[in-house]
Design a protein around this motif. Structure first.
Motif, PDB file in Angstrom:
ATOM      1  N   LEU A  32       0.835  -1.206   0.000  1.00  0.00           N
ATOM      2  CA  LEU A  32       0.000   0.000   0.000  1.00  0.00           C
ATOM      3  C   LEU A  32       0.867   1.251   0.000  1.00  0.00           C
ATOM      4  N   LEU A  33       1.870   1.292   0.871  1.00  0.00           N
ATOM      5  CA  LEU A  33       2.768   2.454   0.909  1.00  0.00           C
ATOM      6  C   LEU A  33       3.469   2.643  -0.429  1.00  0.00           C
ATOM      7  N   THR A  34       3.922   1.552  -1.014  1.00  0.00           N
ATOM      8  CA  THR A  34       4.597   1.610  -2.310  1.00  0.00           C
ATOM      9  C   THR A  34       3.649   2.121  -3.397  1.00  0.00           C
ATOM     10  N   ASN A  35       2.413   1.657  -3.374  1.00  0.00           N
ATOM     11  CA  ASN A  35       1.440   2.100  -4.379  1.00  0.00           C
ATOM     12  C   ASN A  35       1.062   3.571  -4.200  1.00  0.00           C
ATOM     13  N   LEU A  36       1.000   4.040  -2.959  1.00  0.00           N
ATOM     14  CA  LEU A  36       0.725   5.461  -2.726  1.00  0.00           C
ATOM     15  C   LEU A  36       1.843   6.332  -3.306  1.00  0.00           C
TER      16      LEU A  36
ATOM     17  N   ASP B  95       1.613   9.087  -6.402  1.00  0.00           N
ATOM     18  CA  ASP B  95       2.189  10.432  -6.294  1.00  0.00           C
ATOM     19  C   ASP B  95       3.152  10.698  -7.452  1.00  0.00           C
ATOM     20  N   THR B  96       3.963   9.721  -7.786  1.00  0.00           N
ATOM     21  CA  THR B  96       4.904   9.856  -8.904  1.00  0.00           C
ATOM     22  C   THR B  96       4.154  10.061 -10.214  1.00  0.00           C
TER      23      THR B  96
ATOM     24  N   TRP C 167       2.165  13.512 -14.623  1.00  0.00           N
ATOM     25  CA  TRP C 167       1.051  14.106 -15.352  1.00  0.00           C
ATOM     26  C   TRP C 167       1.169  15.627 -15.316  1.00  0.00           C
ATOM     27  N   ARG C 168       1.480  16.188 -14.144  1.00  0.00           N
ATOM     28  CA  ARG C 168       1.639  17.650 -14.042  1.00  0.00           C
ATOM     29  C   ARG C 168       2.717  18.145 -14.996  1.00  0.00           C
ATOM     30  N   TYR C 169       3.847  17.443 -15.024  1.00  0.00           N
ATOM     31  CA  TYR C 169       4.941  17.852 -15.898  1.00  0.00           C
ATOM     32  C   TYR C 169       4.508  17.794 -17.365  1.00  0.00           C
ATOM     33  N   ASN C 170       3.845  16.707 -17.750  1.00  0.00           N
ATOM     34  CA  ASN C 170       3.368  16.592 -19.137  1.00  0.00           C
ATOM     35  C   ASN C 170       2.355  17.682 -19.458  1.00  0.00           C
ATOM     36  N   HIS C 171       1.505  18.030 -18.494  1.00  0.00           N
ATOM     37  CA  HIS C 171       0.523  19.085 -18.680  1.00  0.00           C
ATOM     38  C   HIS C 171       1.216  20.438 -18.863  1.00  0.00           C
TER      39      HIS C 171
ATOM     40  N   TYR D 282       4.130  20.039  -3.984  1.00  0.00           N
ATOM     41  CA  TYR D 282       2.807  19.567  -4.355  1.00  0.00           C
ATOM     42  C   TYR D 282       2.672  18.050  -4.284  1.00  0.00           C
ATOM     43  N   LYS D 283       3.702  17.368  -3.789  1.00  0.00           N
ATOM     44  CA  LYS D 283       3.581  15.925  -3.588  1.00  0.00           C
ATOM     45  C   LYS D 283       2.641  15.690  -2.413  1.00  0.00           C
ATOM     46  N   VAL D 284       1.799  14.689  -2.537  1.00  0.00           N
ATOM     47  CA  VAL D 284       0.843  14.385  -1.487  1.00  0.00           C
ATOM     48  C   VAL D 284       1.494  13.541  -0.388  1.00  0.00           C
ATOM     49  N   PHE D 285       2.327  12.603  -0.785  1.00  0.00           N
ATOM     50  CA  PHE D 285       2.913  11.655   0.160  1.00  0.00           C
ATOM     51  C   PHE D 285       4.422  11.850   0.292  1.00  0.00           C
ATOM     52  N   VAL D 286       4.864  13.077   0.423  1.00  0.00           N
ATOM     53  CA  VAL D 286       6.295  13.382   0.488  1.00  0.00           C
ATOM     54  C   VAL D 286       6.963  12.669   1.670  1.00  0.00           C
ATOM     55  N   ASP D 287       6.247  12.489   2.774  1.00  0.00           N
ATOM     56  CA  ASP D 287       6.825  11.787   3.924  1.00  0.00           C
ATOM     57  C   ASP D 287       7.175  10.342   3.594  1.00  0.00           C
ATOM     58  N   LEU D 288       6.379   9.715   2.746  1.00  0.00           N
ATOM     59  CA  LEU D 288       6.682   8.336   2.356  1.00  0.00           C
ATOM     60  C   LEU D 288       7.967   8.278   1.536  1.00  0.00           C
ATOM     61  N   PHE D 289       8.173   9.267   0.685  1.00  0.00           N
ATOM     62  CA  PHE D 289       9.408   9.312  -0.098  1.00  0.00           C
ATOM     63  C   PHE D 289      10.612   9.521   0.807  1.00  0.00           C
ATOM     64  N   ASN D 290      10.416  10.230   1.910  1.00  0.00           N
ATOM     65  CA  ASN D 290      11.509  10.514   2.830  1.00  0.00           C
ATOM     66  C   ASN D 290      11.832   9.351   3.771  1.00  0.00           C
TER      67      ASN D 290
END
Length: 120
Positions: free
Chosen positions: A24-28, A32-33, A38-42, A73-81
């Protein structure tokens, strides 16, 4: 508390009880990635289509959208950290036998909710 829980899931991800929460953490983080991609492509598409003109919603257009690609603007930045706290596997203490037993008992109890014997 959430960060401590995520760390425990990350450290003990090979324990059967923590495999699904780890997925679940990995999928979250994957969601986010993908949102960031998508934002970058937009941003690229908007830059091609309207250049530096004002955006359709009244924003500054390209400049505003470009600012939304940052980590802010990352939603789950803590998970990345979480990887900041990673240590060699041999440094991670073994689970206390009583905690280990509790985890497996809890797993057994949780699975009773999903038994196919229920007659509704």
């Amino acid at each position: 508390k959430a960060l401590k829980g995520a760390l425990m899931i990350n450290f003990y991800r090979e324990e059967p009880r923590f495999q699904v929460p780890f997925q679940l953490l990995t999928n979250l983080m994957e969601i986010d990635t993908l949102m960031t991609k998508w934002r970058y492509n937009h941003v690229c598409m908007v830059h091609r289509m309207i250049g530096s003109k004002a955006g359709t919603g009244g924003s500054s257009g390209y400049q505003y959208l470009r600012s939304t690609v940052s980590d802010r603007y990352k939603v789950f930045v803590d998970l990345f950290n979480l990887s900041t706290f990673l240590v060699p596997r041999h440094w991670i203490p073994k689970l206390n036998p009583s905690i280990h037993k509790f985890l497996y008992m809890a797993e057994y109890c949780d699975s009773s909710y999903f038994s196919s014997d229920d007659s509704d």
